[in-house]
Design a protein around this motif. Sequence first.
Motif, short mmCIF file in Angstrom:
data_model
loop_
_atom_site.label_atom_id
_atom_site.label_comp_id
_atom_site.label_asym_id
_atom_site.label_seq_id
_atom_site.Cartn_x
_atom_site.Cartn_y
_atom_site.Cartn_z
N ALA A 5 0.83 -1.21 0.00
CA ALA A 5 0.00 0.00 0.00
C ALA A 5 0.86 1.26 0.00
CB ALA A 5 -0.93 -0.01 1.21
N GLY A 6 2.05 1.17 0.61
CA GLY A 6 2.98 2.29 0.53
C GLY A 6 3.43 2.56 -0.90
N GLY A 7 3.38 1.53 -1.76
CA GLY A 7 3.69 1.72 -3.16
C GLY A 7 2.67 2.57 -3.88
N VAL A 8 1.40 2.46 -3.46
CA VAL A 8 0.36 3.33 -4.02
C VAL A 8 0.66 4.78 -3.67
CG1 VAL A 8 -2.10 3.90 -3.98
CG2 VAL A 8 -1.37 1.51 -3.97
N LEU A 9 1.04 5.03 -2.41
CA LEU A 9 1.37 6.40 -1.98
C LEU A 9 2.61 6.92 -2.70
CD1 LEU A 9 0.73 6.11 1.86
CD2 LEU A 9 -0.77 7.09 0.13
N ALA A 10 3.59 6.03 -2.91
CA ALA A 10 4.81 6.44 -3.61
C ALA A 10 4.49 6.83 -5.06
CB ALA A 10 5.84 5.32 -3.57
N ALA A 11 3.66 6.03 -5.73
CA ALA A 11 3.27 6.36 -7.10
C ALA A 11 2.47 7.65 -7.15
CB ALA A 11 2.46 5.21 -7.70
N TRP A 12 1.62 7.85 -6.16
CA TRP A 12 0.86 9.11 -6.10
C TRP A 12 1.80 10.30 -5.94
CZ3 TRP A 12 0.19 12.78 -2.17
CH2 TRP A 12 -0.82 13.73 -2.40
N LEU A 13 2.81 10.17 -5.08
CA LEU A 13 3.78 11.25 -4.91
C LEU A 13 4.49 11.57 -6.22
CD1 LEU A 13 5.57 10.71 -1.47
CD2 LEU A 13 4.29 12.73 -2.22
N ALA A 14 4.77 10.54 -7.00
CA ALA A 14 5.47 10.77 -8.26
C ALA A 14 4.66 11.62 -9.22
CB ALA A 14 5.82 9.43 -8.91
N THR A 15 3.34 11.70 -9.02
CA THR A 15 2.49 12.56 -9.85
C THR A 15 2.31 13.94 -9.25
OG1 THR A 15 0.36 11.99 -8.81
CG2 THR A 15 1.19 10.48 -10.49
N GLN A 16 2.75 14.13 -8.01
CA GLN A 16 2.51 15.39 -7.30
C GLN A 16 3.78 16.20 -7.02
OE1 GLN A 16 -0.78 16.20 -6.49
NE2 GLN A 16 -1.24 14.31 -7.64
N ARG A 17 4.92 15.53 -6.94
CA ARG A 17 6.16 16.16 -6.52
C ARG A 17 7.29 15.80 -7.50
NH1 ARG A 17 2.96 18.57 -4.20
NH2 ARG A 17 2.71 18.95 -1.96
N PRO A 18 8.39 16.52 -7.48
CA PRO A 18 9.49 16.24 -8.41
C PRO A 18 10.33 15.03 -8.00
CG PRO A 18 10.08 18.08 -7.01
CD PRO A 18 8.64 17.76 -6.70
N VAL A 19 9.70 13.88 -7.98
CA VAL A 19 10.37 12.63 -7.62
C VAL A 19 11.36 12.27 -8.73
CG1 VAL A 19 10.05 10.17 -7.20
CG2 VAL A 19 8.42 11.82 -6.25
N ARG A 20 12.61 12.01 -8.36
CA ARG A 20 13.64 11.71 -9.35
C ARG A 20 13.78 10.22 -9.60
NH1 ARG A 20 17.39 15.99 -9.16
NH2 ARG A 20 18.59 14.93 -10.79
N ARG A 21 13.61 9.44 -8.53
CA ARG A 21 13.75 7.99 -8.63
C ARG A 21 12.60 7.33 -7.86
NH1 ARG A 21 18.88 7.30 -10.77
NH2 ARG A 21 20.26 9.09 -10.43
N LEU A 22 12.14 6.21 -8.38
CA LEU A 22 10.96 5.56 -7.80
C LEU A 22 11.14 4.05 -7.84
CD1 LEU A 22 7.96 5.93 -6.82
CD2 LEU A 22 7.30 5.69 -9.23
N LEU A 23 10.87 3.41 -6.70
CA LEU A 23 10.89 1.95 -6.63
C LEU A 23 9.62 1.49 -5.92
CD1 LEU A 23 12.28 -0.83 -6.90
CD2 LEU A 23 13.38 -0.39 -4.69
N LEU A 24 8.86 0.63 -6.59
CA LEU A 24 7.62 0.10 -6.05
C LEU A 24 7.79 -1.39 -5.83
CD1 LEU A 24 5.14 1.92 -8.47
CD2 LEU A 24 6.04 2.74 -6.28
N LEU A 25 7.61 -1.83 -4.59
CA LEU A 25 7.78 -3.23 -4.21
C LEU A 25 6.42 -3.84 -3.92
CD1 LEU A 25 10.84 -2.75 -1.81
CD2 LEU A 25 10.89 -3.50 -4.20
N ALA A 26 5.98 -4.76 -4.79
CA ALA A 26 4.67 -5.40 -4.66
C ALA A 26 3.56 -4.38 -4.41
CB ALA A 26 4.70 -6.43 -3.53
N PRO A 27 3.46 -3.35 -5.26
CA PRO A 27 2.46 -2.30 -5.02
C PRO A 27 1.03 -2.84 -5.11
CG PRO A 27 3.39 -2.08 -7.21
CD PRO A 27 4.21 -3.11 -6.50
N PHE A 28 0.20 -2.36 -4.21
CA PHE A 28 -1.15 -2.90 -4.06
C PHE A 28 -2.16 -2.01 -4.79
CE2 PHE A 28 -5.07 -3.67 -1.49
CZ PHE A 28 -5.19 -5.02 -1.73
N PHE A 29 -2.22 -2.18 -6.11
CA PHE A 29 -3.17 -1.42 -6.92
C PHE A 29 -4.49 -2.14 -7.09
CE2 PHE A 29 0.72 0.73 -7.93
CZ PHE A 29 0.32 2.05 -8.06
N ALA A 30 -4.47 -3.44 -6.87
CA ALA A 30 -5.71 -4.22 -6.91
C ALA A 30 -5.41 -5.57 -6.27
CB ALA A 30 -6.21 -4.40 -8.33
N PRO A 31 -6.40 -6.16 -5.60
CA PRO A 31 -6.19 -7.48 -5.01
C PRO A 31 -6.10 -8.55 -6.08
CG PRO A 31 -8.46 -6.77 -4.70
CD PRO A 31 -7.73 -5.60 -5.27
#
Length: 253
Positions: free
Chosen positions: A108-134
């Motif tokens: 679920a923290g991966g969902v928040l990380a991806a959301w931040l990447a659309t809102q802030r100048p995130v330079r690097r992004l790593l999503l580990l088992a992101p929970f976008f759907a069960p």
Amino acid sequence: MELRAAAEARADLADRAVHDGSLLFNHGERTARAVLLLHGYTHAPSQLEPLAREFFARGYNVWVPRAPHHGTSVPDRPKIEDLTAYAERAWTLSEELGEEVGVVGVSAGGVLAAWLATQRPVRRLLLLAPFFAPGRLPSIAIGPLVFLYSRGLLPDRTTSRGYSLRDVAQYLRLAARLRPKARLESGAVVFSERDDVVDPAAAARRLAGISLVSHVLPASLGLGHNIVDAVPPETLRLYADLYEGAVTSVREG
């Protein structure tokens, strides 16, 4: 002047209700690189401590903030507004730590990380088992169930993993809102072949606007959904390499 992240970590340490508080790994000065780590639902900062230490050893300042109503003996129910406010503040505090800032999120923290990447100048992004759907529900059923549970129109239930369906629905509401478009210096998403909690195909659809290296951990590693706890050092190094763009191979699951 004291870093705000240090003040928050100290406040967690002093709060008797908090048993797993925010973690700051700081080199004592603003570094060239800083990274924000966002833990998963029902977890707390200690979930990401081994990975935080890997990044720290590479010269990063690392901030691992405690999510709302997590890591405490008096848990409450997060709302979507709590989650986005938490992510935004976590990013703001991370900017004090380094010149270049990126984000790692698990589940679920991966969902928040991806959301931040659309809102802030995130330079690097790593999503580990992101929970976008069960992974165990037909996609056609997810939207109605998220609507009903997130608004309290169905009585809450707790799954065998200890997940409140009402809480999970808050993260899935945010995931459904994402229309991600981000220009990154490097980015990656990691899944495990043995993970039956999340749906990788749904993640791919939601993340279509972000260029990410896709990596699948083989079943032989024995990792299910939680791919950050109790993993060997070489796996932690792999995650950091993916984050830094040093690994560009793709393994199809």
